[in-house]
Write a protein that holds these residues in place. Structure first.
Motif, PDB file in Angstrom:
ATOM      1  N   HIS A 187       1.161   7.999  -0.993  1.00 24.68           N
ATOM      2  CA  HIS A 187       0.157   9.043  -0.757  1.00 24.68           C
ATOM      3  C   HIS A 187       0.542   9.953   0.403  1.00 24.68           C
ATOM      4  CE1 HIS A 187      -1.253   5.908   2.008  1.00 24.68           C
ATOM      5  NE2 HIS A 187      -1.876   6.858   2.670  1.00 24.68           N
TER       6      HIS A 187
ATOM      7  N   ALA B 139       2.810  12.443  -0.975  1.00 25.33           N
ATOM      8  CA  ALA B 139       2.035  13.437  -1.729  1.00 25.33           C
ATOM      9  C   ALA B 139       1.346  14.419  -0.787  1.00 25.33           C
ATOM     10  CB  ALA B 139       1.010  12.726  -2.609  1.00 25.33           C
TER      11      ALA B 139
ATOM     12  N   TRP C  95       3.761  11.991 -14.243  1.00 22.21           N
ATOM     13  CA  TRP C  95       4.230  10.741 -14.833  1.00 22.21           C
ATOM     14  C   TRP C  95       4.556  10.907 -16.315  1.00 22.21           C
ATOM     15  CZ3 TRP C  95       4.598   6.403 -11.547  1.00 22.21           C
ATOM     16  CH2 TRP C  95       4.115   6.637 -10.253  1.00 22.21           C
TER      17      TRP C  95
ATOM     18  N   MET D  37      -2.858  20.270  -7.502  1.00 21.41           N
ATOM     19  CA  MET D  37      -2.518  19.895  -6.116  1.00 21.41           C
ATOM     20  C   MET D  37      -1.835  20.997  -5.336  1.00 21.41           C
ATOM     21  SD  MET D  37      -0.680  16.237  -6.370  1.00 21.41           S
ATOM     22  CE  MET D  37      -0.237  16.209  -4.650  1.00 21.41           C
TER      23      MET D  37
ATOM     24  N   GLU E  86      -1.115   4.121  -8.710  1.00 25.19           N
ATOM     25  CA  GLU E  86      -0.014   4.960  -8.222  1.00 25.19           C
ATOM     26  C   GLU E  86      -0.160   6.411  -8.672  1.00 25.19           C
ATOM     27  OE1 GLU E  86       3.864   3.290  -8.846  1.00 25.19           O
ATOM     28  OE2 GLU E  86       3.628   2.116  -7.010  1.00 25.19           O
ATOM     29  N   ALA E  87      -0.690   6.617  -9.861  1.00 26.90           N
ATOM     30  CA  ALA E  87      -0.885   7.998 -10.311  1.00 26.90           C
ATOM     31  C   ALA E  87      -1.826   8.727  -9.356  1.00 26.90           C
ATOM     32  CB  ALA E  87      -1.432   8.020 -11.732  1.00 26.90           C
ATOM     33  N   LEU E  88      -2.874   8.028  -8.910  1.00 30.82           N
ATOM     34  CA  LEU E  88      -3.805   8.663  -7.972  1.00 30.82           C
ATOM     35  C   LEU E  88      -3.183   8.793  -6.584  1.00 30.82           C
ATOM     36  CD1 LEU E  88      -7.076   6.914  -9.166  1.00 30.82           C
ATOM     37  CD2 LEU E  88      -6.519   9.331  -9.395  1.00 30.82           C
ATOM     38  N   MET E  89      -2.360   7.813  -6.206  1.00 29.84           N
ATOM     39  CA  MET E  89      -1.675   7.917  -4.903  1.00 29.84           C
ATOM     40  C   MET E  89      -0.699   9.090  -4.899  1.00 29.84           C
ATOM     41  SD  MET E  89      -0.995   3.926  -3.967  1.00 29.84           S
ATOM     42  CE  MET E  89      -0.227   4.250  -2.383  1.00 29.84           C
ATOM     43  N   SER E  90      -0.115   9.371  -6.042  1.00 28.44           N
ATOM     44  CA  SER E  90       0.822  10.499  -6.091  1.00 28.44           C
ATOM     45  C   SER E  90       0.082  11.835  -6.039  1.00 28.44           C
ATOM     46  CB  SER E  90       1.710  10.415  -7.336  1.00 28.44           C
ATOM     47  OG  SER E  90       0.965  10.678  -8.500  1.00 28.44           O
ATOM     48  N   ARG E  91      -1.264  11.784  -6.071  1.00 28.31           N
ATOM     49  CA  ARG E  91      -2.070  12.996  -5.839  1.00 28.31           C
ATOM     50  C   ARG E  91      -2.542  13.068  -4.383  1.00 28.31           C
ATOM     51  NH1 ARG E  91       0.163  13.500  -9.662  1.00 28.31           N
ATOM     52  NH2 ARG E  91      -0.483  13.068 -11.775  1.00 28.31           N
ATOM     53  N   GLY E  92      -2.195  12.037  -3.593  1.00 31.99           N
ATOM     54  CA  GLY E  92      -2.548  12.075  -2.178  1.00 31.99           C
ATOM     55  C   GLY E  92      -3.657  11.128  -1.781  1.00 31.99           C
ATOM     56  N   LEU E  93      -4.197  10.340  -2.731  1.00 32.92           N
ATOM     57  CA  LEU E  93      -5.225   9.370  -2.365  1.00 32.92           C
ATOM     58  C   LEU E  93      -4.553   8.125  -1.794  1.00 32.92           C
ATOM     59  CD1 LEU E  93      -6.853  11.217  -4.320  1.00 32.92           C
ATOM     60  CD2 LEU E  93      -8.077   9.174  -5.049  1.00 32.92           C
ATOM     61  N   SER E  94      -5.135   7.557  -0.751  1.00 34.39           N
ATOM     62  CA  SER E  94      -4.613   6.291  -0.232  1.00 34.39           C
ATOM     63  C   SER E  94      -4.886   5.211  -1.281  1.00 34.39           C
ATOM     64  CB  SER E  94      -5.297   5.926   1.084  1.00 34.39           C
ATOM     65  OG  SER E  94      -6.646   5.594   0.829  1.00 34.39           O
TER      66      SER E  94
ATOM     67  N   GLU F 233      -8.575   4.447  -1.427  1.00 32.92           N
ATOM     68  CA  GLU F 233      -9.351   5.511  -2.086  1.00 32.92           C
ATOM     69  C   GLU F 233      -9.143   5.481  -3.601  1.00 32.92           C
ATOM     70  OE1 GLU F 233      -9.204   8.839   1.521  1.00 32.92           O
ATOM     71  OE2 GLU F 233      -7.581   8.742   0.068  1.00 32.92           O
TER      72      GLU F 233
ATOM     73  N   LEU G  47     -12.103   4.806  -6.399  1.00 33.81           N
ATOM     74  CA  LEU G  47     -12.393   5.757  -7.480  1.00 33.81           C
ATOM     75  C   LEU G  47     -12.321   5.080  -8.850  1.00 33.81           C
ATOM     76  CD1 LEU G  47     -12.956   8.699  -8.267  1.00 33.81           C
ATOM     77  CD2 LEU G  47     -10.499   9.121  -8.241  1.00 33.81           C
ATOM     78  N   LEU G  48     -11.311   4.240  -9.034  1.00 29.94           N
ATOM     79  CA  LEU G  48     -11.156   3.569 -10.331  1.00 29.94           C
ATOM     80  C   LEU G  48     -12.259   2.545 -10.578  1.00 29.94           C
ATOM     81  CD1 LEU G  48      -7.284   3.061 -10.243  1.00 29.94           C
ATOM     82  CD2 LEU G  48      -8.543   4.555 -11.797  1.00 29.94           C
TER      83      LEU G  48
END
Lengths: 235, 298
Positions: free
Chosen positions: A74, A77, A85, A149, B275-283, B286, B290-291
């Motif tokens: 993160h 990111a 993906w 983003m 990981e998909a959400l982490m690759s958007r910047g969420l820790s 977080e 959300l999930l």
């Protein structure tokens, strides 16, 4: 200073080495292709750059000059790097709007990104990502989420997989639009048309190594004679 | 006033408001009788919706302790008389709780052909409270009771929840429970329903998440005791970190013409979704939140 610079990267899972001594760079404003046969290590390299769990990574990954190898995903990111993906997850229960807004603070912009991938936000915003979407729609939502983003660099991992020819043309336009919006792109693709049409430079990856760098047409040709499974849109 | 559990936006809405053990506001409607009294050891409130009265606007039942410490004991009886209908929105909020005990003993009576919908949203602050709740539910012939309990924001604390229901001919009871437990939280929910009338039905639907050491136990039991009785128990739980979950669907068939089913799923969150959400910047935290919230929403 390159936007992304990867030097001598070695990526392994347990005893198995998947990527060996890989080096590449992406300059700001560039679209760079990464092509190679199935199993050559392209997706593993992409995930290692992004910081995915489960890989042992040695070597350097510099983003805007900063060594990011030790940063969690993160944090990478938040510095402007992201990955689209190859196989989007289902996200049962999450709505399209929630997913697209996960990395974005402006709803209007997120809605525009959905429109850019051919999805009407009014129709899709409240729809569930899991059962509510087909595989192709999920892929488009993934692309929209990445664009929402406003990343400085996006790694697109086979965004063309499962798309037909007309969608490929749309995809090429979309990638160009990403560049216009300020995003550089590292494009992993099996589409010859896409690689040649949008790429400024290209890398060829074979057996876990980056073996060539050059003009996209030349690299695509070498990939094909090396047994690479690049296809043109009509095939 | 009560924080994230919500509060009625309309100041004229029918309601009962109980602050710790004080009744601070009661507002009735034609056909809705509310008696609320303060006792030495707590509050007793009775709500009666008169025969045939169908209330369009929901009745708010707001309870809570807005300070750090306290004990709240509430005894409630809700009667929806024949042919009547009401929605009860219950907001139970303990936003600053550090050492709070909330005890609830409740009886819901849904008479023949009546309908009661209960939406019960809790917020226990960031430290949690001790909550002990005991419910007796009775659904008359052709009556319908649907309830939803949600505790998905903040911490739980310790939750002990026992509910017993009886459903008569052609009546139906549906109970939805959604809980997110973290850290030291302990959740123990036992629901049981007896289908004693012909063609009576019940659904017990539980979804919960046990995250980082939390313990969750859910027992859902349906007993089919009459011809044509239909029941279903569904449990879906997510475990994360070293959380522990025990999920027990129990079915008892007394009448051979009753049909009862269950479905249970225990699982973890998919790494690639996180990981998909982490690759958007969420820790990672977080992303998990959300999930899990999305999973519990259904």
């Amino acid at each position: 200073m390159a936007l992304l610079e990867v030097k001598d990267l070695r990526v392994s899972v347990g005893e198995e080495v998947i990527v060996r001594d890989a080096s590449l760079r992406v300059e700001s404003g560039e679209i760079v292709d990464l092509v190679g046969p199935n199993g050559s290590g392209k997706s593993t390299l992409a995930r290692a750059i992004m910081g995915s769990e489960g890989y042992e990574v040695e070597g350097e990954i510099r983003f805007k000059g900063e060594e990011i190898s030790d940063l969690p995903m993160h944090e990478r990111a938040r510095r402007g790097l992201t990955l689209c993906w190859q196989e989007p997850a289902r996200f049962d229960g999450l709505t399209v709007g929630e997913y697209v807004m996960a990395g974005c603070e402006e709803e209007e912009w997120a809605r525009r990104c959905l429109r850019m991938v051919g999805l009407d936000p009014d129709e899709y915003w409240e729809r569930e990502c899991g059962e509510g979407l087909s595989g192709g729609e999920r892929k488009r939502v993934e692309l929209a989420a990445v664009m929402a983003m406003r990343p400085e660099l996006v790694i697109l991992d086979e965004p063309d997989a499962g798309l037909d020819m007309s969608s490929l043309e749309d995809l090429a336009r979309l990638i160009e639009w990403m560049r216009e919006q300020g995003s550089s792109v590292l494009l992993i693709t099996h589409s010859r048309d896409l690689a040649e049409e949008v790429g400024d430079r290209a890398y060829l990856m074979l057996d876990g190594r980056i073996v060539e760098e050059g003009d996209p047409e030349e690299i695509v040709y070498k990939c094909r004679i090396c047994g690479g499974d690049l296809v043109c849109g009509a095939e | 006033m009560f924080g994230p559990a919500g509060y009625h936006a309309d100041p004229d809405a029918p309601r009962v408001v109980v602050l710790e053990n004080r009744v601070v506001n009661v507002r009735e409607r034609e056909g809705l009788v509310i008696e609320a009294e303060e006792r030495e050891d707590g509050v007793r409130a009775e709500l009666v919706v008169r025969e045939g009265v169908r209330l369009e606007e929901p009745v708010h039942f707001c309870v809570g302790v807005p300070w750090e410490e306290g004990v709240q004991r509430i005894e409630t009886r809700v009667v929806v008389e024949s042919g009547a209908r009401v929605t009860l929105l219950s907001h139970c909020s303990f936003p600053r709780a550090e050492d709070v005990l909330h005890e609830m003993v409740a009886e819901f009576v849904v008479e023949d052909g009546a309908e009661l919908e209960v939406r019960d949203v809790h917020y226990h602050g960031e430290r949690g409270v001790r909550l002990r709740a005991e419910y007796e539910l009775e659904v008359g012939e052709g009556g319908r009771l649907s309830s939803e309990f949600r505790l998905t924001r903040g911490r739980v604390g310790e939750l002990e929840w026992v509910s017993r229901g009886v459903v008569r001919r052609e009546g139906s009871l549906e109970s939805v429970v959604r809980v997110m437990a973290r850290g030291e939280d302990v959740v123990d929910v036992e629901e049981s329903v007896r289908l004693v009338g012909e063609d009576a039905g019940a659904v017990l639907d539980s979804r919960s998440a046990a995250i980082d050491g939390a313990r969750v136990r859910f027992v859902g039991e349906i007993s089919g005791e009459a011809p044509g009785a239909r029941g279903h128990v569904e449990c879906s739980e997510i475990i994360r970190g070293d959380g522990r979950v025990e999920s027990v669907p129990k079915l008892r068939v007394v009448d051979p013409d009753a049909r009862l089913t269950h479905e249970a799923a225990l699982g973890t969150l998919e790494r690639r979704e996180i990981e998909a959400l982490m690759s958007r910047g969420l820790s990672e935290e977080e992303a998990v939140e959300l999930l899990v919230e999305a999973m519990l929403r259904g």
